[in-house]
Scaffold this motif. Structure first.
Motif, PDB file in Angstrom:
ATOM      1  N   TYR A   1     -10.813  -1.723   0.955  1.00  0.00           N
ATOM      2  CA  TYR A   1      -9.662  -0.894   0.600  1.00  0.00           C
ATOM      3  C   TYR A   1     -10.074   0.576   0.691  1.00  0.00           C
ATOM      4  N   TRP A   2      -9.245   1.357   1.373  1.00  0.00           N
ATOM      5  CA  TRP A   2      -9.577   2.726   1.719  1.00  0.00           C
ATOM      6  C   TRP A   2      -8.488   3.685   1.264  1.00  0.00           C
ATOM      7  N   GLU A   3      -8.894   4.945   1.054  1.00  0.00           N
ATOM      8  CA  GLU A   3      -7.968   6.044   0.813  1.00  0.00           C
ATOM      9  C   GLU A   3      -8.226   7.105   1.869  1.00  0.00           C
ATOM     10  N   PHE A   4      -7.163   7.754   2.352  1.00  0.00           N
ATOM     11  CA  PHE A   4      -7.335   8.879   3.271  1.00  0.00           C
ATOM     12  C   PHE A   4      -6.256   9.906   2.989  1.00  0.00           C
ATOM     13  N   LYS A   5      -6.542  11.136   3.354  1.00  0.00           N
ATOM     14  CA  LYS A   5      -5.619  12.229   3.084  1.00  0.00           C
ATOM     15  C   LYS A   5      -4.401  12.130   3.990  1.00  0.00           C
ATOM     16  N   ASP A   6      -3.254  12.309   3.379  1.00  0.00           N
ATOM     17  CA  ASP A   6      -2.011  12.288   4.123  1.00  0.00           C
ATOM     18  C   ASP A   6      -1.838  13.630   4.832  1.00  0.00           C
ATOM     19  N   THR A   7      -1.508  13.598   6.113  1.00  0.00           N
ATOM     20  CA  THR A   7      -1.373  14.852   6.860  1.00  0.00           C
ATOM     21  C   THR A   7      -0.096  15.606   6.488  1.00  0.00           C
ATOM     22  N   LEU A   8       0.964  14.909   6.139  1.00  0.00           N
ATOM     23  CA  LEU A   8       2.211  15.569   5.777  1.00  0.00           C
ATOM     24  C   LEU A   8       2.182  16.086   4.342  1.00  0.00           C
ATOM     25  N   ASN A   9       1.616  15.301   3.444  1.00  0.00           N
ATOM     26  CA  ASN A   9       1.558  15.671   2.035  1.00  0.00           C
ATOM     27  C   ASN A   9       0.079  15.781   1.659  1.00  0.00           C
ATOM     28  N   ALA A  10      -0.469  16.971   1.660  1.00  0.00           N
ATOM     29  CA  ALA A  10      -1.918  17.164   1.483  1.00  0.00           C
ATOM     30  C   ALA A  10      -2.387  16.814   0.078  1.00  0.00           C
ATOM     31  N   GLY A  11      -1.486  16.821  -0.884  1.00  0.00           N
ATOM     32  CA  GLY A  11      -1.899  16.541  -2.259  1.00  0.00           C
ATOM     33  C   GLY A  11      -1.978  15.056  -2.589  1.00  0.00           C
ATOM     34  N   ARG A  12      -1.580  14.205  -1.674  1.00  0.00           N
ATOM     35  CA  ARG A  12      -1.537  12.775  -1.963  1.00  0.00           C
ATOM     36  C   ARG A  12      -2.416  12.009  -0.984  1.00  0.00           C
ATOM     37  N   PHE A  13      -3.051  10.957  -1.509  1.00  0.00           N
ATOM     38  CA  PHE A  13      -3.871  10.089  -0.676  1.00  0.00           C
ATOM     39  C   PHE A  13      -3.069   8.851  -0.300  1.00  0.00           C
ATOM     40  N   ARG A  14      -3.239   8.385   0.920  1.00  0.00           N
ATOM     41  CA  ARG A  14      -2.648   7.125   1.363  1.00  0.00           C
ATOM     42  C   ARG A  14      -3.654   6.018   1.100  1.00  0.00           C
ATOM     43  N   ARG A  15      -3.150   4.828   0.839  1.00  0.00           N
ATOM     44  CA  ARG A  15      -4.019   3.687   0.538  1.00  0.00           C
ATOM     45  C   ARG A  15      -3.739   2.562   1.528  1.00  0.00           C
ATOM     46  N   ILE A  16      -4.808   1.984   2.066  1.00  0.00           N
ATOM     47  CA  ILE A  16      -4.663   0.899   3.038  1.00  0.00           C
ATOM     48  C   ILE A  16      -5.712  -0.173   2.767  1.00  0.00           C
ATOM     49  N   VAL A  17      -5.491  -1.330   3.373  1.00  0.00           N
ATOM     50  CA  VAL A  17      -6.459  -2.419   3.337  1.00  0.00           C
ATOM     51  C   VAL A  17      -6.900  -2.701   4.768  1.00  0.00           C
ATOM     52  N   LYS A  18      -8.206  -2.909   4.940  1.00  0.00           N
ATOM     53  CA  LYS A  18      -8.749  -3.293   6.235  1.00  0.00           C
ATOM     54  C   LYS A  18      -9.339  -4.692   6.078  1.00  0.00           C
ATOM     55  N   PRO A  19      -8.741  -5.671   6.738  1.00  0.00           N
ATOM     56  CA  PRO A  19      -9.256  -7.037   6.592  1.00  0.00           C
ATOM     57  C   PRO A  19     -10.544  -7.233   7.374  1.00  0.00           C
ATOM     58  N   GLN A  20     -11.148  -8.378   7.169  1.00  0.00           N
ATOM     59  CA  GLN A  20     -12.339  -8.721   7.939  1.00  0.00           C
ATOM     60  C   GLN A  20     -11.974  -8.789   9.421  1.00  0.00           C
ATOM     61  N   PRO A  21     -12.892  -8.442  10.294  1.00  0.00           N
ATOM     62  CA  PRO A  21     -12.551  -8.425  11.728  1.00  0.00           C
ATOM     63  C   PRO A  21     -12.192  -9.802  12.288  1.00  0.00           C
ATOM     64  N   LYS A  22     -12.697 -10.872  11.714  1.00  0.00           N
ATOM     65  CA  LYS A  22     -12.457 -12.206  12.264  1.00  0.00           C
ATOM     66  C   LYS A  22     -11.148 -12.825  11.774  1.00  0.00           C
ATOM     67  N   ILE A  23     -10.465 -12.183  10.825  1.00  0.00           N
ATOM     68  CA  ILE A  23      -9.243 -12.747  10.255  1.00  0.00           C
ATOM     69  C   ILE A  23      -8.026 -12.110  10.919  1.00  0.00           C
ATOM     70  N   HIS A  24      -7.064 -12.953  11.271  1.00  0.00           N
ATOM     71  CA  HIS A  24      -5.820 -12.462  11.853  1.00  0.00           C
ATOM     72  C   HIS A  24      -4.987 -11.778  10.761  1.00  0.00           C
ATOM     73  N   TYR A  25      -4.189 -10.789  11.155  1.00  0.00           N
ATOM     74  CA  TYR A  25      -3.423 -10.015  10.173  1.00  0.00           C
ATOM     75  C   TYR A  25      -2.452 -10.881   9.373  1.00  0.00           C
ATOM     76  N   SER A  26      -1.910 -11.928   9.974  1.00  0.00           N
ATOM     77  CA  SER A  26      -0.968 -12.782   9.246  1.00  0.00           C
ATOM     78  C   SER A  26      -1.659 -13.651   8.198  1.00  0.00           C
ATOM     79  N   ASP A  27      -2.983 -13.810   8.298  1.00  0.00           N
ATOM     80  CA  ASP A  27      -3.720 -14.639   7.348  1.00  0.00           C
ATOM     81  C   ASP A  27      -4.355 -13.834   6.217  1.00  0.00           C
ATOM     82  N   VAL A  28      -4.120 -12.520   6.175  1.00  0.00           N
ATOM     83  CA  VAL A  28      -4.726 -11.680   5.144  1.00  0.00           C
ATOM     84  C   VAL A  28      -4.024 -11.930   3.813  1.00  0.00           C
ATOM     85  N   GLU A  29      -4.804 -12.194   2.780  1.00  0.00           N
ATOM     86  CA  GLU A  29      -4.268 -12.388   1.431  1.00  0.00           C
ATOM     87  C   GLU A  29      -4.821 -11.290   0.533  1.00  0.00           C
ATOM     88  N   VAL A  30      -3.918 -10.571  -0.110  1.00  0.00           N
ATOM     89  CA  VAL A  30      -4.290  -9.484  -1.011  1.00  0.00           C
ATOM     90  C   VAL A  30      -4.026  -9.945  -2.432  1.00  0.00           C
TER      91      VAL A  30
END
Length: 195
Positions: free
Chosen positions: A33-62
């Motif tokens: 799980y990662w945070e990165f700076k939003d280019t449009l709103n500099a005061g807020r961080f965006r949050r994303i999940v990066k699954p394992q490389p071998k897992i298909h996106y439809s099989d990701v469970e959070v």
């Protein structure tokens, strides 16, 4: 986790000024799980999940904790201990549900009359037909025992008051005052209310 992976996680989680994204944590499955700076709103961080490389996106469970973090419901990411406790809680719930299911199958419902027991849930269409037949037989037995306990003979129930045999109940009988299938209600016309 291997020492190399733990060192890599520590290095990526450092919030250095030239870095665009920061590692926040990982779950027990291996998603990061990662945070990165939003280019449009500099005061807020965006949050994303990066699954394992071998897992298909439809099989990701959070997990629910990480999902709350991704949606900004919780400010701090969940710890590994919290995630392990949640898995143990789920296992306990499954065990308790299985115990309750067995108790329900073997036990008697408090709404049943003494001596009768609810049938189990029908899992196949043949079960419903069998259970309907056994319910009808049980109902007939109960009626026969009621008749014999009241002292009346079964022949008295099948004959009418004039001695002629009584007609069997018609399953398609409809009373005359009941509206038919083609019944349409009248339209409603409002009237002024009385004061």
């Amino acid at each position: 986790m291997s020492p190399i992976n733990s060192l890599w996680f520590k290095w990526k989680s450092l919030r250095l000024p030239w870095r665009r994204s920061f590692l926040v944590g990982h779950d027990l499955v291996g998603n990061t799980y990662w945070e990165f700076k939003d280019t449009l709103n500099a005061g807020r961080f965006r949050r994303i999940v990066k699954p394992q490389p071998k897992i298909h996106y439809s099989d990701v469970e959070v997990s629910p904790q990480w999902h709350q973090w991704l949606r900004y419901v919780r400010p701090q990411p969940p710890s590994i201990k919290e995630q392990q406790d949640d898995i143990l809680r789920r296992k306990r719930i499954l065990v308790l549900a299985e115990i309750q299911r067995k108790r329900w199958e073997t036990g008697q419902s408090q709404f049943d009359t003494p001596g009768t027991q609810q049938p189990g849930p029908a899992t196949r269409t043949s079960d419903t037909a069998l259970s309907a037949g056994t319910e009808a037989e049980n109902g007939n037995r109960a009626r026969n025992t009621d008749e014999t306990s009241q002292g009346s003979s079964p022949q008295a129930k099948t004959q009418s008051w004039d001695g002629a045999p009584a007609a069997k109940e018609d399953p398609f009988f409809k009373p005359r005052d009941v509206p038919g299938e083609k019944f349409q209600p009248e339209s409603w016309t409002p009237t002024s209310s009385k004061r």
